[in-house]
Design a protein around this motif. Structure first.
Motif, PDB file in Angstrom:
ATOM      1  N   TRP A 112       8.663  -5.420   0.973  1.00  0.00           N
ATOM      2  CA  TRP A 112       7.147  -5.422   0.252  1.00  0.00           C
ATOM      3  C   TRP A 112       6.393  -4.072   0.411  1.00  0.00           C
ATOM      4  O   TRP A 112       6.775  -3.420   1.404  1.00  0.00           O
ATOM      5  CB  TRP A 112       6.368  -6.661   1.082  1.00  0.00           C
ATOM      6  CG  TRP A 112       6.879  -7.881   0.475  1.00  0.00           C
ATOM      7  CD1 TRP A 112       7.883  -8.547   1.236  1.00  0.00           C
ATOM      8  CD2 TRP A 112       6.290  -8.764  -0.394  1.00  0.00           C
ATOM      9  NE1 TRP A 112       7.868  -9.855   0.815  1.00  0.00           N
ATOM     10  CE2 TRP A 112       6.873  -9.715  -0.364  1.00  0.00           C
ATOM     11  CE3 TRP A 112       5.314  -8.744  -1.359  1.00  0.00           C
ATOM     12  CZ2 TRP A 112       6.653 -11.051  -1.155  1.00  0.00           C
ATOM     13  CZ3 TRP A 112       5.155  -9.704  -2.058  1.00  0.00           C
ATOM     14  CH2 TRP A 112       5.870 -10.799  -2.106  1.00  0.00           C
ATOM     15  N   GLY A 113       5.659  -3.755  -0.583  1.00  0.00           N
ATOM     16  CA  GLY A 113       4.766  -2.673  -0.215  1.00  0.00           C
ATOM     17  C   GLY A 113       3.665  -3.006   0.432  1.00  0.00           C
ATOM     18  O   GLY A 113       3.379  -4.255   0.607  1.00  0.00           O
ATOM     19  N   LYS A 114       2.644  -1.937   0.801  1.00  0.00           N
ATOM     20  CA  LYS A 114       1.580  -2.492   1.403  1.00  0.00           C
ATOM     21  C   LYS A 114       0.545  -2.748   0.515  1.00  0.00           C
ATOM     22  O   LYS A 114      -0.692  -3.499   1.005  1.00  0.00           O
ATOM     23  CB  LYS A 114       0.797  -1.355   2.148  1.00  0.00           C
ATOM     24  CG  LYS A 114       2.092  -0.818   3.300  1.00  0.00           C
ATOM     25  CD  LYS A 114       1.426   0.099   3.993  1.00  0.00           C
ATOM     26  CE  LYS A 114       2.324   0.148   5.529  1.00  0.00           C
ATOM     27  NZ  LYS A 114       1.740   1.480   6.224  1.00  0.00           N
ATOM     28  N   GLY A 115       0.789  -2.829  -0.733  1.00  0.00           N
ATOM     29  CA  GLY A 115      -0.482  -3.455  -1.846  1.00  0.00           C
ATOM     30  C   GLY A 115      -1.390  -2.296  -2.314  1.00  0.00           C
ATOM     31  O   GLY A 115      -1.680  -1.123  -1.602  1.00  0.00           O
ATOM     32  N   THR A 116      -1.882  -2.459  -3.138  1.00  0.00           N
ATOM     33  CA  THR A 116      -2.819  -1.465  -3.984  1.00  0.00           C
ATOM     34  C   THR A 116      -4.067  -2.560  -4.645  1.00  0.00           C
ATOM     35  O   THR A 116      -3.841  -3.378  -5.244  1.00  0.00           O
ATOM     36  CB  THR A 116      -2.483  -0.784  -5.088  1.00  0.00           C
ATOM     37  OG1 THR A 116      -3.371   0.241  -5.738  1.00  0.00           O
ATOM     38  CG2 THR A 116      -1.883  -1.404  -6.179  1.00  0.00           C
ATOM     39  N   LEU A 117      -5.323  -2.093  -4.279  1.00  0.00           N
ATOM     40  CA  LEU A 117      -6.589  -3.128  -4.749  1.00  0.00           C
ATOM     41  C   LEU A 117      -7.004  -2.826  -6.246  1.00  0.00           C
ATOM     42  O   LEU A 117      -7.172  -1.656  -6.559  1.00  0.00           O
ATOM     43  CB  LEU A 117      -7.782  -2.813  -3.757  1.00  0.00           C
ATOM     44  CG  LEU A 117      -8.921  -3.729  -4.178  1.00  0.00           C
ATOM     45  CD1 LEU A 117      -8.614  -5.290  -3.876  1.00  0.00           C
ATOM     46  CD2 LEU A 117     -10.109  -3.313  -3.201  1.00  0.00           C
ATOM     47  N   VAL A 118      -6.965  -3.875  -6.757  1.00  0.00           N
ATOM     48  CA  VAL A 118      -7.519  -3.941  -8.320  1.00  0.00           C
ATOM     49  C   VAL A 118      -8.983  -4.696  -8.211  1.00  0.00           C
ATOM     50  O   VAL A 118      -8.634  -5.899  -8.001  1.00  0.00           O
ATOM     51  CB  VAL A 118      -6.450  -4.630  -9.148  1.00  0.00           C
ATOM     52  CG1 VAL A 118      -7.158  -4.396 -10.574  1.00  0.00           C
ATOM     53  CG2 VAL A 118      -5.374  -3.464  -9.393  1.00  0.00           C
ATOM     54  N   THR A 119      -9.960  -4.260  -8.518  1.00  0.00           N
ATOM     55  CA  THR A 119     -11.182  -4.585  -8.706  1.00  0.00           C
ATOM     56  C   THR A 119     -11.521  -4.565 -10.232  1.00  0.00           C
ATOM     57  O   THR A 119     -11.844  -3.647 -10.887  1.00  0.00           O
ATOM     58  CB  THR A 119     -12.223  -3.922  -8.018  1.00  0.00           C
ATOM     59  OG1 THR A 119     -11.779  -4.123  -6.536  1.00  0.00           O
ATOM     60  CG2 THR A 119     -13.481  -4.999  -7.769  1.00  0.00           C
ATOM     61  N   VAL A 120     -11.774  -5.690 -10.848  1.00  0.00           N
ATOM     62  CA  VAL A 120     -12.268  -5.891 -12.243  1.00  0.00           C
ATOM     63  C   VAL A 120     -13.721  -6.416 -12.398  1.00  0.00           C
ATOM     64  O   VAL A 120     -13.876  -7.423 -11.802  1.00  0.00           O
ATOM     65  CB  VAL A 120     -11.490  -6.909 -13.060  1.00  0.00           C
ATOM     66  CG1 VAL A 120     -11.947  -6.699 -14.481  1.00  0.00           C
ATOM     67  CG2 VAL A 120     -10.035  -6.455 -13.070  1.00  0.00           C
ATOM     68  N   SER A 121     -14.813  -5.457 -12.612  1.00  0.00           N
ATOM     69  CA  SER A 121     -15.986  -5.914 -12.698  1.00  0.00           C
ATOM     70  C   SER A 121     -16.496  -6.701 -14.074  1.00  0.00           C
ATOM     71  O   SER A 121     -15.890  -6.301 -15.193  1.00  0.00           O
ATOM     72  CB  SER A 121     -17.073  -4.597 -12.630  1.00  0.00           C
ATOM     73  OG  SER A 121     -16.906  -3.668 -13.396  1.00  0.00           O
ATOM     74  N   SER A 122     -17.654  -7.489 -14.153  1.00  0.00           N
ATOM     75  CA  SER A 122     -17.774  -8.259 -15.366  1.00  0.00           C
ATOM     76  C   SER A 122     -18.901  -7.324 -15.941  1.00  0.00           C
ATOM     77  O   SER A 122     -19.516  -6.521 -15.635  1.00  0.00           O
ATOM     78  CB  SER A 122     -18.299  -9.551 -14.937  1.00  0.00           C
ATOM     79  OG  SER A 122     -19.377  -9.366 -13.768  1.00  0.00           O
TER      80      SER A 122
END
Length: 122
Positions: A112-122
């Motif tokens: 596994w990787g450590k992850g990357t954050l995706v934030t989608v605003s409305s």
């Protein structure tokens, strides 16, 4: 051993696009099935997309909006995400599996990787 490093996350407005990348170390990248998983706030980790080692098979939980691909020469797997929605907000993880099947399940992933954050605003 395979080390995975995700990149490409960030903040995007609803309807926008992002492309995530996962760079893998090791010379046997091409022999691993690769997957993208995500964990949204307050939710369990879920499968998003996967691609077999041979590129002959792909699987998605988000049909039509996401596309997974891999470049074995670059030891990289990608997740193109279009028409993003606020409910796509999550930490996205890249994972590798040595199995020939079952790589849509997180318990079948070996690395596994450590992850990357995706934030989608409305």
């Amino acid at each position: 051993q395979v080390q995975l490093v995700e990149s490409g996350g960030g903040l995007v407005q609803a309807g926008g696009s992002l492309r995530l990348s996962c760079a893998a170390s090791g010379r046997t990248f091409s022999s691993y099935a690769m997957g993208w998983f995500r964990r949204a706030p307050g939710k369990e980790r879920e499968f998003v997309a996967g691609i077999s080692w041979s590129r002959g098979a792909t699987a998605y939980v988000v049909e039509g909006r996401f596309t997974i691909s891999r470049d074995n020469a670059k030891n990289t797997v990608y997740l193109q995400m279009n028409s993003l929605k606020p409910e796509d907000t999550a930490v996205y993880y890249c994972a590798a599996s040595s199995r020939s099947s079952g790589w849509t399940k997180d318990y079948n992933m070996d690395y596994w990787g450590k992850g990357t954050l995706v934030t989608v605003s409305s």
